[in-house]
Design a protein around this motif. Structure first.
Motif, short mmCIF file in Angstrom:
data_model
loop_
_atom_site.label_atom_id
_atom_site.label_comp_id
_atom_site.label_asym_id
_atom_site.label_seq_id
_atom_site.Cartn_x
_atom_site.Cartn_y
_atom_site.Cartn_z
N ILE A 122 46.79 39.20 -45.61
CA ILE A 122 47.40 40.50 -45.33
C ILE A 122 47.83 41.17 -46.62
O ILE A 122 47.60 42.37 -46.83
CB ILE A 122 48.59 40.34 -44.35
N VAL A 175 51.19 46.15 -38.50
CA VAL A 175 50.81 45.00 -39.33
C VAL A 175 51.81 43.87 -39.16
O VAL A 175 51.42 42.71 -39.01
CB VAL A 175 50.69 45.41 -40.82
N LEU A 228 43.34 46.08 -38.95
CA LEU A 228 44.06 45.40 -37.86
C LEU A 228 43.14 45.08 -36.70
O LEU A 228 43.23 44.01 -36.09
CB LEU A 228 45.23 46.26 -37.37
#
Length: 137
Positions: free
Chosen positions: A66, A29, A82
């Protein structure tokens, strides 16, 4: 950085099939966020966003997207998100979207930046101001 250079840098961001652990998924991430931030100047140039938003505001919008999924702890779900994010970034850099899509999705709407209409609508009636606001949420 041109459109091709940004597209070439995305080849290194491809998401593997499965993360072995939550720590590995988390590292991916962070890598995705870094790549996205590196692509922001290119996106700004492609879509001519300088008059609407600056780079730090766009970076904040990406960060909030996010963080919206920060509660997820399943590595497989993180990998899937993702993959979707990488595909979205690829589509944006390849100019598969139009300018108003980017503005509506990442500048004005969906928990991104709530853009103050400010100076552009000084002479506009309250009815129209409310109408424009309601169409972006």
């Amino acid at each position: 950085m041109g459109e091709r250079a940004a597209a070439a840098s995305l080849k290194f961001v491809t998401v593997q099939a499965n993360s072995a652990s939550l720590a590995e998924a988390r590292a991916r991430v962070f890598e995705f966020f870094k790549t996205t931030c590196r692509s922001i100047p290119t996106v700004m140039e492609i879509y001519n966003l300088q008059d609407v938003v600056n780079e730090s505001q766009l970076r904040s919008a990406v960060s909030s997207e996010i963080r919206r999924h920060a509660h997820i702890t399943n590595p497989k779900v993180i990998d899937m998100l993702l993959q979707k994010g990488t595909e979205e970034l690829h589509n944006i850099v390849q100019h598969s979207k139009q300018r108003h899509h980017i503005i509506g999705q990442y500048v004005v709407g969906q928990r991104g930046l709530v853009h103050d209409l400010g100076t552009k609508d000084e002479g506009t009636s309250d009815f129209l101001k409310n109408f424009y606001r309601s169409n972006y949420f």
